[in-house]
Write a protein that holds these residues in place. Structure first.
Motif, PDB file in Angstrom:
ATOM      1  N   ASP A  36       0.802  -1.219   0.000  1.00  0.00           N
ATOM      2  CA  ASP A  36       0.000   0.000   0.000  1.00  0.00           C
ATOM      3  C   ASP A  36       0.837   1.271   0.000  1.00  0.00           C
ATOM      4  O   ASP A  36       0.298   2.363  -0.201  1.00  0.00           O
ATOM      5  CB  ASP A  36      -0.929   0.017   1.228  1.00  0.00           C
ATOM      6  CG  ASP A  36      -1.981  -1.066   1.172  1.00  0.00           C
ATOM      7  OD1 ASP A  36      -2.302  -1.516   0.041  1.00  0.00           O
ATOM      8  OD2 ASP A  36      -2.470  -1.491   2.244  1.00  0.00           O
ATOM      9  N   GLU A  37       2.149   1.159   0.223  1.00  0.00           N
ATOM     10  CA  GLU A  37       2.977   2.348   0.345  1.00  0.00           C
ATOM     11  C   GLU A  37       4.103   2.428  -0.683  1.00  0.00           C
ATOM     12  O   GLU A  37       4.493   3.525  -1.092  1.00  0.00           O
ATOM     13  CB  GLU A  37       3.585   2.419   1.752  1.00  0.00           C
ATOM     14  CG  GLU A  37       2.543   2.516   2.867  1.00  0.00           C
ATOM     15  CD  GLU A  37       3.189   2.571   4.240  1.00  0.00           C
ATOM     16  OE1 GLU A  37       4.428   2.414   4.316  1.00  0.00           O
ATOM     17  OE2 GLU A  37       2.453   2.764   5.225  1.00  0.00           O
ATOM     18  N   LYS A  38       4.652   1.295  -1.084  1.00  0.00           N
ATOM     19  CA  LYS A  38       5.813   1.309  -1.971  1.00  0.00           C
ATOM     20  C   LYS A  38       5.667   0.268  -3.080  1.00  0.00           C
ATOM     21  O   LYS A  38       4.808  -0.600  -3.025  1.00  0.00           O
ATOM     22  CB  LYS A  38       7.093   1.051  -1.172  1.00  0.00           C
ATOM     23  CG  LYS A  38       7.383   2.108  -0.112  1.00  0.00           C
ATOM     24  CD  LYS A  38       8.663   1.794   0.652  1.00  0.00           C
ATOM     25  CE  LYS A  38       8.927   2.849   1.715  1.00  0.00           C
ATOM     26  NZ  LYS A  38      10.173   2.566   2.482  1.00  0.00           N
ATOM     27  N   HIS A  71      -6.300  -3.943 -12.481  1.00  0.00           N
ATOM     28  CA  HIS A  71      -6.025  -3.907 -11.050  1.00  0.00           C
ATOM     29  C   HIS A  71      -7.314  -3.634 -10.279  1.00  0.00           C
ATOM     30  O   HIS A  71      -8.218  -2.956 -10.782  1.00  0.00           O
ATOM     31  CB  HIS A  71      -5.009  -2.811 -10.728  1.00  0.00           C
ATOM     32  CG  HIS A  71      -3.591  -3.181 -11.070  1.00  0.00           C
ATOM     33  ND1 HIS A  71      -3.218  -3.698 -12.280  1.00  0.00           N
ATOM     34  CD2 HIS A  71      -2.446  -3.097 -10.323  1.00  0.00           C
ATOM     35  CE1 HIS A  71      -1.903  -3.905 -12.299  1.00  0.00           C
ATOM     36  NE2 HIS A  71      -1.422  -3.559 -11.121  1.00  0.00           N
ATOM     37  N   LYS A  72      -7.354  -4.120  -9.074  1.00  0.00           N
ATOM     38  CA  LYS A  72      -8.509  -3.840  -8.220  1.00  0.00           C
ATOM     39  C   LYS A  72      -8.445  -2.409  -7.692  1.00  0.00           C
ATOM     40  O   LYS A  72      -9.466  -1.734  -7.562  1.00  0.00           O
ATOM     41  CB  LYS A  72      -8.554  -4.834  -7.053  1.00  0.00           C
ATOM     42  CG  LYS A  72      -8.705  -6.290  -7.493  1.00  0.00           C
ATOM     43  CD  LYS A  72      -8.678  -7.226  -6.305  1.00  0.00           C
ATOM     44  CE  LYS A  72      -8.835  -8.679  -6.731  1.00  0.00           C
ATOM     45  NZ  LYS A  72      -7.692  -9.136  -7.576  1.00  0.00           N
ATOM     46  N   THR A  73      -7.250  -1.946  -7.361  1.00  0.00           N
ATOM     47  CA  THR A  73      -7.024  -0.572  -6.913  1.00  0.00           C
ATOM     48  C   THR A  73      -5.740  -0.064  -7.559  1.00  0.00           C
ATOM     49  O   THR A  73      -4.950  -0.840  -8.092  1.00  0.00           O
ATOM     50  CB  THR A  73      -6.882  -0.485  -5.376  1.00  0.00           C
ATOM     51  OG1 THR A  73      -5.771  -1.298  -4.964  1.00  0.00           O
ATOM     52  CG2 THR A  73      -8.153  -0.976  -4.687  1.00  0.00           C
ATOM     53  N   LEU A  74      -5.539   1.229  -7.496  1.00  0.00           N
ATOM     54  CA  LEU A  74      -4.317   1.796  -8.050  1.00  0.00           C
ATOM     55  C   LEU A  74      -3.103   1.327  -7.258  1.00  0.00           C
ATOM     56  O   LEU A  74      -3.135   1.302  -6.029  1.00  0.00           O
ATOM     57  CB  LEU A  74      -4.383   3.327  -8.021  1.00  0.00           C
ATOM     58  CG  LEU A  74      -5.160   4.010  -9.136  1.00  0.00           C
ATOM     59  CD1 LEU A  74      -5.291   5.500  -8.835  1.00  0.00           C
ATOM     60  CD2 LEU A  74      -4.476   3.805 -10.481  1.00  0.00           C
ATOM     61  N   PRO A  75      -2.017   0.963  -7.923  1.00  0.00           N
ATOM     62  CA  PRO A  75      -0.780   0.625  -7.200  1.00  0.00           C
ATOM     63  C   PRO A  75      -0.230   1.864  -6.503  1.00  0.00           C
ATOM     64  O   PRO A  75      -0.506   3.004  -6.910  1.00  0.00           O
ATOM     65  CB  PRO A  75       0.160   0.136  -8.301  1.00  0.00           C
ATOM     66  CG  PRO A  75      -0.410   0.659  -9.575  1.00  0.00           C
ATOM     67  CD  PRO A  75      -1.885   0.773  -9.376  1.00  0.00           C
TER      68      PRO A  75
END
Length: 238
Positions: free
Chosen positions: A125-127, A208-212
């Motif tokens: 979620d961060e990198k 993707h399900k969510t943005l990387p």
């Protein structure tokens, strides 16, 4: 008598080979548990020629099978490729061997893209990093520190057209820099704040399900994947 002796010798060598393989596997497991650095070399190499029972095997020393899901396959030059239609993606099961540890990390994917969109990403979620096609050109976004770094070709040097043709995309992330390579040509190089290092990194191809993470703050990016085909995917730790 000679046949019996031959069989005994052959059986002895086979048993020794099995013991050596078992010892190798145990050594890797113990080393990983003890916090030793993970092995170098080819960590993932999807084998689209040997898809069986809906599973894609990886041709490496480290067994991994990827569920094909709803994806279909096609043929190009007598080789099997994965076909990505609108809204389709592929999730790679997690393995600690696929988590970057700060060493040089290389992602190589060969695609035939019909449309713009996300090609692949790896991160939490961060990198992490993301490879995508925008306006017909391959770009990459990488976040290892507190800001996102972008790999893009300079217009004055020419933009490699990447739609409706096969393109090999390679992103090499070293401890202090990242390099974008298209069809073996070095097209962009940027410095990094920190090495790529993390655990439980998720790998996705296509939709993707969510943005990387590297694109999560973008006002224009979407999780839409590209459509087209993929003929190979490799991950290498150097």
């Amino acid at each position: 008598m000679r046949k019996t002796e031959h069989n005994q010798r052959y059986g002895g060598r086979a048993l020794a080979a099995l013991k050596a393989l078992a010892l190798f596997i145990v050594t890797i497991a113990i080393g990983t548990q003890a916090g030793d650095p993970p092995p170098k070399g080819l960590m993932l190499n999807l084998d689209f020629q040997r898809i069986e029972n809906g599973l894609i095997p990886s041709k490496t020393l480290f067994p991994l099978h990827v569920p094909l899901g709803e994806l279909s396959t096609g043929t190009f030059n007598d080789r099997t490729m994965l076909v990505f239609d609108e809204g389709q993606g592929l999730d790679i099961p997690h393995s600690s061997l696929l988590d970057p540890d700060g060493s040089a990390w290389v992602a190589i994917i060969r695609v035939f893209a019909l449309t713009d969109g996300l090609v692949m990403s790896q991160g939490d979620d961060e990198k992490g990093y993301a490879i995508y096609i925008k306006d017909g050109a391959v770009q990459a976004a990488i976040q290892t520190g507190h800001s996102t770094i972008f790999l893009r070709e300079r217009p004055e040097n020419g933009i490699t057209p990447c739609l409706n043709k096969w393109v090999t995309i390679e992103v090499k992330i070293d401890s202090d820099s990242a390099l974008l390579i298209l069809n073996r040509a070095h097209v962009a190089l940027v410095p990094l704040q920190e090495p790529l290092n993390g655990k439980d990194y998720h790998i996705q191809i296509g939709e993707h399900k969510t943005l990387p993470a590297p694109l999560s703050r973008s006002k224009t990016a979407t999780p839409t994947g590209f459509t087209g085909g993929v003929s190979s995917l490799k991950l290498v730790r150097q």
